[in-house]
Design a protein around this motif. Structure first.
Motif, PDB file in Angstrom:
ATOM      1  N   GLU A 244       0.831  -1.206   0.000  1.00  0.00           N
ATOM      2  CA  GLU A 244       0.000   0.000   0.000  1.00  0.00           C
ATOM      3  C   GLU A 244       0.868   1.260   0.000  1.00  0.00           C
ATOM      4  OE1 GLU A 244      -3.294   0.533  -0.284  1.00  0.00           O
ATOM      5  OE2 GLU A 244      -3.397  -1.613  -0.747  1.00  0.00           O
ATOM      6  N   ILE A 245       1.971   1.194   0.729  1.00  0.00           N
ATOM      7  CA  ILE A 245       2.861   2.354   0.775  1.00  0.00           C
ATOM      8  C   ILE A 245       3.451   2.626  -0.598  1.00  0.00           C
ATOM      9  CG2 ILE A 245       5.023   3.242   1.733  1.00  0.00           C
ATOM     10  CD1 ILE A 245       4.388   1.674   4.286  1.00  0.00           C
ATOM     11  N   LEU A 246       3.885   1.567  -1.279  1.00  0.00           N
ATOM     12  CA  LEU A 246       4.480   1.742  -2.599  1.00  0.00           C
ATOM     13  C   LEU A 246       3.480   2.296  -3.604  1.00  0.00           C
ATOM     14  CD1 LEU A 246       6.631  -1.523  -2.811  1.00  0.00           C
ATOM     15  CD2 LEU A 246       7.474   0.830  -2.620  1.00  0.00           C
ATOM     16  N   LYS A 247       2.193   1.962  -3.432  1.00  0.00           N
ATOM     17  CA  LYS A 247       1.180   2.504  -4.343  1.00  0.00           C
ATOM     18  C   LYS A 247       1.078   4.019  -4.236  1.00  0.00           C
ATOM     19  CE  LYS A 247      -1.802  -1.613  -4.403  1.00  0.00           C
ATOM     20  NZ  LYS A 247      -3.135  -2.153  -4.009  1.00  0.00           N
ATOM     21  N   ASP A 248       1.428   4.548  -3.074  1.00  0.00           N
ATOM     22  CA  ASP A 248       1.313   5.984  -2.831  1.00  0.00           C
ATOM     23  C   ASP A 248       2.597   6.730  -3.130  1.00  0.00           C
ATOM     24  OD1 ASP A 248      -0.317   8.137  -2.040  1.00  0.00           O
ATOM     25  OD2 ASP A 248       0.562   8.148  -0.040  1.00  0.00           O
ATOM     26  N   PHE A 249       3.648   6.022  -3.539  1.00  0.00           N
ATOM     27  CA  PHE A 249       4.925   6.660  -3.838  1.00  0.00           C
ATOM     28  C   PHE A 249       4.863   7.403  -5.169  1.00  0.00           C
ATOM     29  CE2 PHE A 249       8.412   4.337  -1.204  1.00  0.00           C
ATOM     30  CZ  PHE A 249       7.821   4.825  -0.053  1.00  0.00           C
ATOM     31  N   LYS A 250       5.671   8.450  -5.273  1.00  0.00           N
ATOM     32  CA  LYS A 250       5.748   9.225  -6.510  1.00  0.00           C
ATOM     33  C   LYS A 250       6.550   8.508  -7.579  1.00  0.00           C
ATOM     34  CE  LYS A 250       3.732  13.015  -4.890  1.00  0.00           C
ATOM     35  NZ  LYS A 250       2.455  13.529  -5.447  1.00  0.00           N
ATOM     36  N   LEU A 251       7.541   7.726  -7.145  1.00  0.00           N
ATOM     37  CA  LEU A 251       8.443   7.058  -8.080  1.00  0.00           C
ATOM     38  C   LEU A 251       8.071   5.593  -8.194  1.00  0.00           C
ATOM     39  CD1 LEU A 251      10.797   8.195  -9.703  1.00  0.00           C
ATOM     40  CD2 LEU A 251      12.342   7.417  -7.913  1.00  0.00           C
ATOM     41  N   GLU A 252       7.644   5.159  -9.398  1.00  0.00           N
ATOM     42  CA  GLU A 252       7.161   3.809  -9.619  1.00  0.00           C
ATOM     43  C   GLU A 252       7.953   3.145 -10.742  1.00  0.00           C
ATOM     44  OE1 GLU A 252       3.100   4.445 -10.597  1.00  0.00           O
ATOM     45  OE2 GLU A 252       2.441   4.631  -8.503  1.00  0.00           O
ATOM     46  N   PRO A 253       7.908   1.800 -10.824  1.00  0.00           N
ATOM     47  CA  PRO A 253       8.581   1.109 -11.927  1.00  0.00           C
ATOM     48  C   PRO A 253       8.091   1.623 -13.277  1.00  0.00           C
ATOM     49  CG  PRO A 253       7.960  -0.454 -10.236  1.00  0.00           C
ATOM     50  CD  PRO A 253       7.340   0.848  -9.842  1.00  0.00           C
ATOM     51  N   GLY A 254       9.036   1.854 -14.166  1.00  0.00           N
ATOM     52  CA  GLY A 254       8.706   2.387 -15.484  1.00  0.00           C
ATOM     53  C   GLY A 254       8.892   3.887 -15.589  1.00  0.00           C
ATOM     54  N   ASP A 255       8.972   4.579 -14.438  1.00  0.00           N
ATOM     55  CA  ASP A 255       9.179   6.024 -14.458  1.00  0.00           C
ATOM     56  C   ASP A 255      10.636   6.342 -14.755  1.00  0.00           C
ATOM     57  OD1 ASP A 255       6.552   6.330 -13.781  1.00  0.00           O
ATOM     58  OD2 ASP A 255       6.920   6.843 -11.678  1.00  0.00           O
ATOM     59  N   ARG A 256      10.864   7.531 -15.297  1.00  0.00           N
ATOM     60  CA  ARG A 256      12.223   8.048 -15.411  1.00  0.00           C
ATOM     61  C   ARG A 256      12.720   8.370 -13.998  1.00  0.00           C
ATOM     62  NH1 ARG A 256      14.903  10.158 -19.702  1.00  0.00           N
ATOM     63  NH2 ARG A 256      14.028   8.268 -20.624  1.00  0.00           N
ATOM     64  N   MET A 257      13.949   7.971 -13.682  1.00  0.00           N
ATOM     65  CA  MET A 257      14.515   8.214 -12.363  1.00  0.00           C
ATOM     66  C   MET A 257      14.482   9.706 -12.056  1.00  0.00           C
ATOM     67  SD  MET A 257      15.752   7.059  -9.613  1.00  0.00           S
ATOM     68  CE  MET A 257      16.721   7.607  -8.225  1.00  0.00           C
ATOM     69  N   ASN A 258      14.122  10.059 -10.806  1.00  0.00           N
ATOM     70  CA  ASN A 258      13.991  11.459 -10.414  1.00  0.00           C
ATOM     71  C   ASN A 258      14.374  11.594  -8.940  1.00  0.00           C
ATOM     72  OD1 ASN A 258      12.795  13.956  -9.395  1.00  0.00           O
ATOM     73  ND2 ASN A 258      11.748  14.091 -11.376  1.00  0.00           N
ATOM     74  N   SER A 259      15.468  12.307  -8.673  1.00  0.00           N
ATOM     75  CA  SER A 259      15.955  12.427  -7.290  1.00  0.00           C
ATOM     76  C   SER A 259      14.997  13.202  -6.408  1.00  0.00           C
ATOM     77  CB  SER A 259      17.333  13.111  -7.275  1.00  0.00           C
ATOM     78  OG  SER A 259      17.254  14.411  -7.825  1.00  0.00           O
ATOM     79  N   ALA A 260      14.258  14.183  -6.957  1.00  0.00           N
ATOM     80  CA  ALA A 260      13.317  14.953  -6.150  1.00  0.00           C
ATOM     81  C   ALA A 260      12.175  14.060  -5.669  1.00  0.00           C
ATOM     82  CB  ALA A 260      12.772  16.139  -6.956  1.00  0.00           C
ATOM     83  N   ARG A 261      11.660  13.224  -6.567  1.00  0.00           N
ATOM     84  CA  ARG A 261      10.599  12.301  -6.165  1.00  0.00           C
ATOM     85  C   ARG A 261      11.121  11.247  -5.195  1.00  0.00           C
ATOM     86  NH1 ARG A 261       7.074  11.118 -11.701  1.00  0.00           N
ATOM     87  NH2 ARG A 261       6.310  13.267 -11.959  1.00  0.00           N
ATOM     88  N   LEU A 262      12.379  10.872  -5.381  1.00  0.00           N
ATOM     89  CA  LEU A 262      12.997   9.919  -4.452  1.00  0.00           C
ATOM     90  C   LEU A 262      13.008  10.494  -3.031  1.00  0.00           C
ATOM     91  CD1 LEU A 262      14.721   7.202  -4.278  1.00  0.00           C
ATOM     92  CD2 LEU A 262      16.698   8.736  -4.328  1.00  0.00           C
ATOM     93  N   ARG A 263      13.381  11.767  -2.901  1.00  0.00           N
ATOM     94  CA  ARG A 263      13.406  12.399  -1.577  1.00  0.00           C
ATOM     95  C   ARG A 263      12.005  12.515  -0.981  1.00  0.00           C
ATOM     96  NH1 ARG A 263      17.592  15.483  -4.149  1.00  0.00           N
ATOM     97  NH2 ARG A 263      16.080  17.051  -4.809  1.00  0.00           N
ATOM     98  N   GLN A 264      11.024  12.808  -1.814  1.00  0.00           N
ATOM     99  CA  GLN A 264       9.649  12.883  -1.324  1.00  0.00           C
ATOM    100  C   GLN A 264       9.182  11.530  -0.789  1.00  0.00           C
ATOM    101  OE1 GLN A 264       7.060  14.551  -4.344  1.00  0.00           O
ATOM    102  NE2 GLN A 264       8.400  16.301  -4.664  1.00  0.00           N
ATOM    103  N   ASP A 265       9.512  10.476  -1.499  1.00  0.00           N
ATOM    104  CA  ASP A 265       9.119   9.133  -1.053  1.00  0.00           C
ATOM    105  C   ASP A 265       9.856   8.740   0.219  1.00  0.00           C
ATOM    106  OD1 ASP A 265       7.435   8.976  -3.202  1.00  0.00           O
ATOM    107  OD2 ASP A 265       8.789   7.793  -4.439  1.00  0.00           O
ATOM    108  N   MET A 266      11.134   9.115   0.322  1.00  0.00           N
ATOM    109  CA  MET A 266      11.881   8.837   1.541  1.00  0.00           C
ATOM    110  C   MET A 266      11.240   9.536   2.741  1.00  0.00           C
ATOM    111  SD  MET A 266      15.819   9.230   0.219  1.00  0.00           S
ATOM    112  CE  MET A 266      16.434   9.315   1.898  1.00  0.00           C
ATOM    113  N   LYS A 267      10.854  10.795   2.561  1.00  0.00           N
ATOM    114  CA  LYS A 267      10.244  11.534   3.676  1.00  0.00           C
ATOM    115  C   LYS A 267       8.892  10.929   4.053  1.00  0.00           C
ATOM    116  CE  LYS A 267       9.044  16.137   5.353  1.00  0.00           C
ATOM    117  NZ  LYS A 267       7.892  15.624   6.099  1.00  0.00           N
ATOM    118  N   LYS A 268       8.146  10.504   3.059  1.00  0.00           N
ATOM    119  CA  LYS A 268       6.842   9.891   3.348  1.00  0.00           C
ATOM    120  C   LYS A 268       7.024   8.625   4.175  1.00  0.00           C
ATOM    121  CE  LYS A 268       3.909  10.342   0.154  1.00  0.00           C
ATOM    122  NZ  LYS A 268       3.211  10.279  -1.138  1.00  0.00           N
TER     123      LYS A 268
END
Length: 745
Positions: A281-305
């Protein structure tokens, strides 16, 4: 050692180890003779030798007060210690700088009046001043020091530091060597050091000044831009600043290797089982998902979440590590978030700091974390937001201090706001003429959290006064109570109105952000001079009594009282008039405001606001003209005169008169921009749109655009609004300038 010391030792070399009979001092100021003797180590009865006097002089020098020391003897064992102390600084003046720079420099340097003069410290101070200006982009700053003895007292000096500020180093061009996918325009919004633009002196343009303190950080900003686009192999060199001190210009160069972008292949979470996380369920709410272009800003948002989710379970010192596995053959990357939860933490002590005026209990009653509670990150943030919504504080910070692996102390540091104001004002409005105002108000009376106001307003068309008092937390409970008495005398275009009344409100806090209230209003109004055309449509002159109750519910999740950057303000009420009296109607008022700060997205303090209001009246017997709905003015539809947007009727004299509406809606979109952050001044751009009618909203539609200034002044928040009506009709009244004090932005 000084020359005098050498002479003393030479003179003493011929002594035959006399015994000291007495020790006297000459020129001693800062030390008492007894203390000086102890420091020297010489005593009456000791043998007077070269080594002993050497040690004595060195010991005195170590105190830092002495400029010169020598010892005289009468060859009978009586010695005199001659001391020339360093002069003290009676006054320090810094000249050649503006007030703001002077204040900053004084906080950086260690020289203060009363200190001993020291050449080494003076040189260090000069260097700090030069470094201060270099950090602001000024090079070749010269500091000249003048010393002047105080008249009649050579032991005190007046010190003057004349500062000749250097020149700004201007960046002519920024070179990005090796760039293919991006260019300077992509990096320019991110970096602090930018090339000078045409007319760079103008506000909003890049002046090109070198910012040395930020220069080491700019490569990381550029690299992060690549990481946000998936270029995980990108590298950026240190900045190369090629400067010319002949004309104070420079070229700034970075050497960049871009590589290729990566796509996300897998995303996973590795967390201890005792956390009981539903990782799917947590992964469903993440900004960065399989198939997406890698993005460090979204990575940080998911880490904080993920960090916040674990911290809400009591793990205050949780750490989330993103482990990445790159595959260069197909340019993909796997991401696994490693969770190191640590131990669950409980609150040991909660200390309040900075509340010189506000009593502790007023602060504590807004906290959702207290002694003995299990730590929660959400509770911590909600506590900060609740305190800032009170309007009592300019800033709130809650610091965590770890006691041991299972306990933490919290320190709630508040910066108190100026909540009490005595103000008077005079102005001029295009519609209201001369404007006079006097008020005494405080939203935190004697630090108790109670709110009170006494105000009088006078214009060509209005004379009104009000006295109100509210306790938002009766006995620190979830209940509130307040009341007000008021009187108004209005001279509208189509009638004159005099009214006075009393209202009282009881409320209760239902949840952290949800409140309910019940208000009772008793008011008498006297309407005179009603135009004949308004009498023909059913309105009456004379006195009316209104007796009504108003149940209401409100929601507030914003993070600040006057200048929210996050959250929602919403509410609805239903006034039922007819509990006795002459007026019988139902009136609904509903509002919805949404605030979104963009700093975390674009690293710039822009704020987007959406505000809306809806009103509806149901006639159950009689609705007087002063209870109808109107649009226009700074509170709902800027660019139009107050209350001028309304259904109207044409009189025989050719004038149009407002009859008021029974249904109305208005909304606005605003963009708030920082102007001068140190004085809390911002600019605002807006678009307003409103609709009003007797039976439906489509009868009258108006809109406007404009700009303004928002300024949190010592007497309250000030708004200056310049607006333009977009779709003015022949019978509309417009207004281009309005101002208000005291309303939230």
């Amino acid at each position: 050692m000084k020359k005098s010391l050498f002479l003393v030792l030479l003179a003493l070399s011929g002594l035959n180890a006399e015994k000291i009979q007495s020790i006297n001092f000459k020129g001693l100021i800062h030390l008492s003779p007894e203390v000086a003797k102890d420091i020297m180590g010489l005593k009456v009865g000791d043998e007077l030798t070269g080594d002993a006097t050497d040690r004595a002089i060195i010991n005195l020098y170590k105190q830092g007060y002495m400029q010169d020391i020598w010892i005289d003897t009468d060859n009978k064992g009586n010695i005199t210690v001659n001391i020339k102390e360093k002069p003290s600084i009676a006054r320090l003046d810094i000249k050649g700088v503006v007030t703001n720079d002077k204040t900053a420099i004084e906080s950086l340097i260690s020289i203060k009046p009363g200190n001993m003069y020291d050449d080494l410290i003076i040189e260090k101070t000069k260097e700090r001043i030069r470094q201060y200006y270099e950090s602001k982009g000024y090079f070749d700053t010269v500091v000249d020091v003048q010393k002047e003895a105080v008249a009649g007292n050579e032991s005190s000096l007046f010190i003057t530091m004349n500062v000749n500020r250097g020149e700004n180093m201007i960046i002519n061009k920024v070179n990005l060597i090796g760039v293919q996918k991006f260019d300077y325009s992509d990096m320019e919004p991110l970096v602090a050091n930018k090339s000078r633009e045409f007319m760079g002196w103008m506000w909003g343009r890049n002046d090109g000044k070198v910012k040395l303190q930020e220069l080491p950080n700019d490569p990381a900003r550029i690299q992060d831009r690549y990481f946000q686009k998936g270029y995980l192999d990108a590298t950026v060199s240190s900045p190369y600043l090629n400067s010319s001190f002949d004309n104070y210009t420079a070229d700034l160069t970075y050497y960049i290797h871009e590589g290729k972008p990566y796509d996300v292949a897998k995303v996973g979470i590795n967390a201890p089982s005792e956390l009981e996380l539903d990782t799917d369920e947590i992964l469903k709410d993440f900004k960065l998902e399989p198939g997406d272009r890698m993005n460090s800003a979204r990575l940080r948002q998911d880490m904080k979440k993920l960090d916040d989710l674990v911290a809400d379970k009591g793990y205050a010192f949780v750490k989330v590590y993103p482990k990445t596995q790159k595959y260069e053959n197909n340019q993909t990357v796997d991401i696994e978030y490693e969770v190191d939860s640590g131990e669950q933490v409980y609150i040991r002590n909660v200390q309040i700091a900075g509340n010189d005026r506000t009593v502790d209990r007023v602060v504590r009653r807004e906290l959702y974390l207290t002694e003995g509670n299990l730590y929660s990150r959400t509770d911590l943030q909600d506590s900060k937001d609740a305190l800032k919504r009170t309007s009592y504080f300019d800033d709130v910070d809650i610091k965590e201090e770890r006691v041991d692996k299972n306990t933490v102390d919290l320190t709630v540091e508040v910066k108190e706001a100026s909540t009490g104001t005595i103000s008077g004002g005079i102005g001029y409005g295009s519609s209201d003429g001369l404007l006079l105002n006097a008020s005494l108000s405080d939203t935190n009376i004697f630090g108790s959290g109670m709110q009170g106001t006494i105000s009088i307003d006078k214009s060509d068309d209005e004379l009104s006064g009000q006295i109100s008092l509210t306790n938002p937390r009766v006995f620190d409970s979830e209940y509130s109570w307040g009341g007000s008495i008021y009187a108004n005398d209005y001279d509208w275009d189509s009638y004159d109105e005099k009214s006075y009344g009393f209202s009282t409100t009881v409320g209760r806090k239902l949840t952290r952000n949800l409140n309910a209230s019940l208000t009772y209003v008793i008011e008498q109004s006297d309407i005179q001079g009603l135009k004949d055309v308004l009498k023909e449509v059913g309105y009456k002159e004379g006195r009316n009594i209104k007796s009504s109750i108003i149940p209401a519910i409100s929601y507030n999740s914003t993070d600040d009282y006057y200048l929210p950057r996050r959250g929602i303000i919403a509410g609805t009420s239903l006034e039922a008039a007819g509990l006795g009296g002459d007026e019988e109607f139902f009136k609904n008022r509903t509002n919805f405001n949404y605030y979104l700060g963009l700093r975390e997205y674009i690293d710039y303090d822009l704020i987007i606001r959406y505000k809306s209001n809806f009103g509806k009246i149901w006639d159950n017997g009689y609705v007087p003209i002063n209870e109808k709905l109107y649009l226009g003015g700074i509170r709902n539809l800027r660019g139009y005169e107050s209350r001028s947007v309304s259904p109207k009727v044409l009189a025989k004299d050719g004038q149009w008169y407002e009859t008021g509406g029974q249904i109305a809606f208005n909304n606005s979109v605003e963009l708030s921009i920082p102007l001068i952050e140190r004085v809390k001044m911002r600019g605002v751009l807006f678009y307003d749109y409103g609709m009003i009618g007797e039976k439906n909203l489509n009868e009258i539609k108006r809109s406007s655009v404009g700009a303004g200034i928002e300024w949190v002044t010592p007497i309250g928040p000030l708004q200056l609004i310049f607006a333009r009506a977009l779709d003015k009709k022949h019978n509309d009244e417009t207004n281009t300038f309005e101002f208000t004090i005291g309303r939230r932005f």
